[in-house]
Design a protein around this motif. Sequence first.
Motif, short mmCIF file in Angstrom:
data_model
loop_
_atom_site.label_atom_id
_atom_site.label_comp_id
_atom_site.label_asym_id
_atom_site.label_seq_id
_atom_site.Cartn_x
_atom_site.Cartn_y
_atom_site.Cartn_z
N PHE A 251 37.67 52.68 58.00
CA PHE A 251 38.86 51.94 58.44
C PHE A 251 39.01 50.63 57.69
O PHE A 251 38.05 50.02 57.22
CB PHE A 251 38.81 51.69 59.95
CG PHE A 251 37.59 50.96 60.44
CD1 PHE A 251 37.56 49.58 60.52
CD2 PHE A 251 36.45 51.67 60.81
CE1 PHE A 251 36.44 48.90 60.98
CE2 PHE A 251 35.32 51.00 61.26
CZ PHE A 251 35.31 49.63 61.35
N VAL A 256 38.52 46.26 64.76
CA VAL A 256 38.57 47.57 65.38
C VAL A 256 38.03 47.46 66.80
O VAL A 256 37.22 46.58 67.10
CB VAL A 256 37.74 48.60 64.56
CG1 VAL A 256 36.25 48.27 64.61
CG2 VAL A 256 37.99 50.03 65.02
N HIS A 305 42.78 51.06 66.41
CA HIS A 305 42.83 50.37 65.12
C HIS A 305 44.29 50.22 64.71
O HIS A 305 45.15 51.05 65.08
CB HIS A 305 42.05 51.14 64.06
CG HIS A 305 41.91 50.41 62.76
ND1 HIS A 305 42.69 50.67 61.66
CD2 HIS A 305 41.08 49.39 62.40
CE1 HIS A 305 42.34 49.86 60.68
NE2 HIS A 305 41.37 49.07 61.09
#
Length: 355
Positions: A251, A256, A305
């Motif tokens: 990511f 997150v 996210h």
Amino acid sequence: MWRAKSKVLTSEPRAMQTSRAMGLLPCLLLWLFPRVWGQSEVQQKNSTFRCLQISSFANSSWSRTDFVAWLGDVQTHSWSNASDTINFLKPWSQGKFSHQQIEKLQHIFQVYRISFTRDIQELVKMIPSLHYPGEIQLSVGCEVYSENTSESFYQAAFQGEHVLSFQGTSFQKTPGAPPWMEEVIKVLNGDQGTREMIQQLLDDSCPQFVRGLLEAGKPELEKQEKPVAWLSDGLSPRKGHKQLVCHVSGFYPKPVWVMWMQGEQEQQGTQRSDVLPNADGTWYLRATLEVEAGAVAGLACRVKHSSLGDQDIILYWDGRDSSVGIIIVAVLAVAGLLVFLGVIYWKRHSYQSIQ
């Protein structure tokens, strides 16, 4: 300007030279940020530019100084002890610097390293309570907000303890700082020109430079990479218990949210690791939960996210992998397939009727 200032320093007492070095030198990176850049159209919420310096002194003849700068979670500049030049780590790290400004910046750091090291060594000689080894850490920069406002910071630590900061228009000694810092603070605050320059660098030049970086680095800074998540067994230290591990990787950007859930109830026993970098510039995190072996039913790992929008990832420990929105997608896919089959059936039926 810097050369003239250096000549003045060499004619002053060492205590004053050292104090000036501690007050001025950490800000030299910001000195060349021109005021004429104007406003950038690229605005990000809470964008922080932080210059970090670590200077270590093993003895009177050995020392090293390293420097790094970060824009949020992205490292943009570095300066190692073995080099006389700043390393621009991103194609956009120079912002709107001209070639001439970059050369001037390199010269400033060459002078900075020599004078800073020399003055600290002299300071150790002057103050009996100071001794080797020692370490000085400085954090200088600013945080820029989306509404075109900003907040600056300037902090210095000696031997791992915060000793001074710059607040408003003057230097302040922190509670618990050693007594000799009183002399340093007195000298720094007695230099009105230095204080005015630092205030301008922190409150004016730094925010403008950050907005320039945000504009130049917009493609990378606004990049979004979706996370991939999977589950595994961990090693539980207690008999009759299981450790559930949720891995989240790939990511970007770094922020997150990962939590073990029981329905909509967050499991407060969730333990999250540090967010670690992958080789491709993305990030990795794992979240663990220790439970009794017979109490795993209904447990799921949930991942939020910015790249996912409102489509959170939900992985069930019993194998029912899901994500918010997948059911809707599946229903639409089935509906589309039925429509497609219906059209084919209708065409075939119509064709047979004509024959």
